[in-house]
Scaffold this active site. Structure first.
Site, mmCIF file in Angstrom:
data_model
loop_
_atom_site.group_PDB
_atom_site.id
_atom_site.type_symbol
_atom_site.label_atom_id
_atom_site.label_comp_id
_atom_site.label_asym_id
_atom_site.label_seq_id
_atom_site.Cartn_x
_atom_site.Cartn_y
_atom_site.Cartn_z
ATOM 1 N N GLU A 159 0.782 -1.241 0.000
ATOM 2 C CA GLU A 159 0.000 0.000 0.000
ATOM 3 C C GLU A 159 0.812 1.289 0.000
ATOM 4 O O GLU A 159 0.879 2.020 0.994
ATOM 5 C CB GLU A 159 -0.950 0.009 1.193
ATOM 6 C CG GLU A 159 -1.969 -1.110 1.173
ATOM 7 C CD GLU A 159 -3.107 -0.884 2.143
ATOM 8 O OE1 GLU A 159 -2.998 -0.003 3.005
ATOM 9 O OE2 GLU A 159 -4.130 -1.581 2.014
ATOM 10 N N GLU A 373 -5.800 -8.232 0.311
ATOM 11 C CA GLU A 373 -6.525 -7.869 1.535
ATOM 12 C C GLU A 373 -7.947 -7.491 1.184
ATOM 13 O O GLU A 373 -8.184 -6.751 0.215
ATOM 14 C CB GLU A 373 -5.900 -6.647 2.245
ATOM 15 C CG GLU A 373 -4.685 -6.941 3.065
ATOM 16 C CD GLU A 373 -4.151 -5.707 3.787
ATOM 17 O OE1 GLU A 373 -4.964 -4.858 4.234
ATOM 18 O OE2 GLU A 373 -2.919 -5.586 3.877
HETATM 19 C C1 BGP Z 1 -4.663 -1.917 5.226
HETATM 20 C C2 BGP Z 1 -3.332 -2.352 5.782
HETATM 21 C C3 BGP Z 1 -3.410 -3.367 6.882
HETATM 22 C C4 BGP Z 1 -4.628 -3.253 7.774
HETATM 23 C C5 BGP Z 1 -5.901 -2.957 7.007
HETATM 24 C C6 BGP Z 1 -7.087 -2.626 7.876
HETATM 25 O O1 BGP Z 1 -4.561 -0.599 4.838
HETATM 26 O O2 BGP Z 1 -2.525 -2.889 4.784
HETATM 27 O O3 BGP Z 1 -2.196 -3.334 7.537
HETATM 28 O O4 BGP Z 1 -4.414 -2.478 8.853
HETATM 29 O O5 BGP Z 1 -5.726 -1.908 6.096
HETATM 30 O O6 BGP Z 1 -6.988 -1.296 8.282
HETATM 31 P P1 BGP Z 1 -7.390 -0.803 9.706
HETATM 32 O O7 BGP Z 1 -6.589 -1.638 10.638
HETATM 33 O O8 BGP Z 1 -7.040 0.640 9.754
HETATM 34 O O9 BGP Z 1 -8.843 -1.027 9.833
#
Ligand code: BGP
Length: 466
Positions: A159, A373
């Site tokens: 990301e 993800e």
């Molecule tokens: C993405 C990241 C992850 C994870 C996910 C959920 O942006 O790659 O590391 O954190 O989001 O985000 P959050 O934990 O802010 O809900």
């Protein structure tokens, strides 16, 4: 009922800093987050899910629940505590033991080299705004390719857009700088250049395996049919989607992308110059990506906005509090007619379908795609070891159906990694925003399969979206 291909990979995603805990153990060097989280005083990454010690249990659960692959990252500062120089052998040994356990459990490691955790020495020295740090990153990547020959799938970065924007636009991540479009665009470009250099080294040394990058891609739709709103959605898309896909698959920025970026920069009274030599490496790498990793959670509707930048990032799960208005781009509006998580993330599976079809059309050399993800942050209810997370199952069903439709329409999607495998620490939300298939009691570190874990297992076994 829809199906998935028989060889479709069903994985679970994690990241070193969010899962491992043990931030000061095993010779690990510091990262900016350590100090930042202590200063904020809400929570820290200790103990997170204690993956540092619990990994045999998590990998055993993968095997039991038919999870073919674990997406994980290597903490840069476990290998090079200062980002470069002396190697910490204990860190190297640790990842070898994780990969050995993966092998024992038939779980394929899908490894990210950088997931939001630049070593503190380099972070304090400008992180990816400082081009010397690109050299250090490339050396770290090369070290990983040579040392960890157990790994077949490598992703350079996780990301790039959220790194640049959370650090320099929204200020949600350290160093908490807001509305600095020059730094944002510079960071995006330098990281894409670093990605290209790592890909070229990987291919020119003929390392065994595959390499790609993981982008967070969130579709942007206009809030209305007015030309102003169409233009605002185009600008938001240019910065968050097109800039990165152009860099990845063209190796340069197309004229339409650059026009939009220049317009955004000018509205913020700034400009950015790129070094023309960077495009030599980027063009070479553009045809060498084996795959694209897509992180997709939500979509945005954008309307024209002419005021000063103003933001509120919902980090507590108090629904309806998110505000996002950026000068020179637009305003991301609330959509009361669409479902959202408690953190105001709009649930819109159609967005993922649209995105997949668009990539196939606009970047025909994308090769193949993994959804690296996707998942639902939810305040899970734990009752005597039972976690009935139906909203998460509904969420997953919707997104899986979109993937299945895209595959039917010719998009080459080869696998899916739920965020997250087990509950982990969330960067700006702490511990009550849970995503895992496995509930983690953070005090005892005991794991409990949620209802969604049983659903996921059945989908993995039957390749039918039930
Ligand atoms: C993405 C990241 C992850 C994870 C996910 C959920 O942006 O790659 O590391 O954190 O989001 O985000 P959050 O934990 O802010 O809900």
């Amino acid at each position: 009922m829809r199906n998935l291909p028989k060889d479709f990979i069903m994985g679970g995603a994690t990241a070193a800093y969010q899962a491992e805990g043990a931030t000061m153990e095993g010779g690990k060097g510091p990262v900016a987050w350590d100090e930042f989280l202590i200063e904020k005083g809400r929570y820290t990454a200790e103990p997170a899910s204690d993956f540092y010690h619990q990994f045999p249990i998590d990998l055993e659960l993968c095997e039991k629940f038919k999870i073919d692959s674990i997406r994980m990252s290597i903490a840069w500062s476990r290998i090079f505590p200062n980002g470069f120089g002396e190697v910490n052998q204990e860190g190297v040994d640790y990842y070898h033991s994780v990969f050995a356990e993966c092998r024992k459990r038939n779980v394929m490691p899908f490894v990210t080299i950088h997931h939001f955790d630049t070593p503190k020495t380099l972070f304090d020295n400008g992180d990816f705004l400082n081009r010397e740090n690109v050299e250090h990153f490339v050396n770290f990547a090369k070290f990983c390719f040579e040392e960890f020959t157990e790994v077949h799938y490598w992703s350079t970065f996780n990301e790039i857009y959220p790194v640049a924007t959370n650090q320099y636009l929204t200020g949600a991540f350290p160093p908490e700088i807001q509305f600095d479009l020059k730094k944002t665009v510079t960071c995006l470009h330098n990281m894409m250049w670093a990605h290209a250099r790592a890909v070229n080294i990987f291919k020119e040394n003929n390392y065994e395996g595959e390499i790609g990058v993981v982008h967070s891609l969130e579709p942007k739709y206009p809030a209305s049919d007015s030309p102003e709103d169409l233009h605002a959605a185009m600008l938001d898309d240019a910065l968050s989607v097109k800039f990165l896909l152009d860099a990845t698959y063209l190796g340069y920025y197309s004229n339409s992308t650059m026009d939009a970026i220049t317009e955004i920069l000018e509205a913020n009274e700034t400009s950015v110059e790129f070094d023309e030599n960077d495009f030599i490496e980027m063009k070479k790498a553009a045809t060498r990506n084996d795959y694209l990793g897509i992180n997709n959670y939500h979509s945005h509707w954008v309307k024209e906005y002419k005021g000063e930048s103003t933001l509120h990032y919902n980090t507590t799960g108090k629904k309806g509090t998110q505000v996002y208005k950026i000068k020179g781009i637009g305003e991301r509006i609330k959509r009361d007619d669409l479902p959202k998580t408690d953190w105001d993330w709009i649930i819109y599976p159609e967005g993922l379908y649209d995105l997949l079809v668009r990539i196939k059309q606009d970047y025909p050399n994308y090769n193949k795609i993994y959804i690296t993800e996707n998942g639902m942050g939810y305040k899970d209810h734990f009752e005597e070891g039972i976690i009935m997370d139906e909203p998460r199952i509904d969420y997953l069903r919707g997104y899986f159906n979109s993937i299945s439709r895209a595959i039917e329409d010719g998009v080459n999607v080869k696998g899916y990694f739920i965020w997250s495998l087990m509950d982990v620490f969330s960067w700006v939300n702490g511990y009550n925003k849970r995503y895992g298939l496995f509930y983690v009691d953070f005090e005892t570190q005991k794991r409990y399969p949620k209802e969604s874990a049983y659903w996921y297992k059945l989908v993995s076994e039957t390749k039918t979206i039930i």
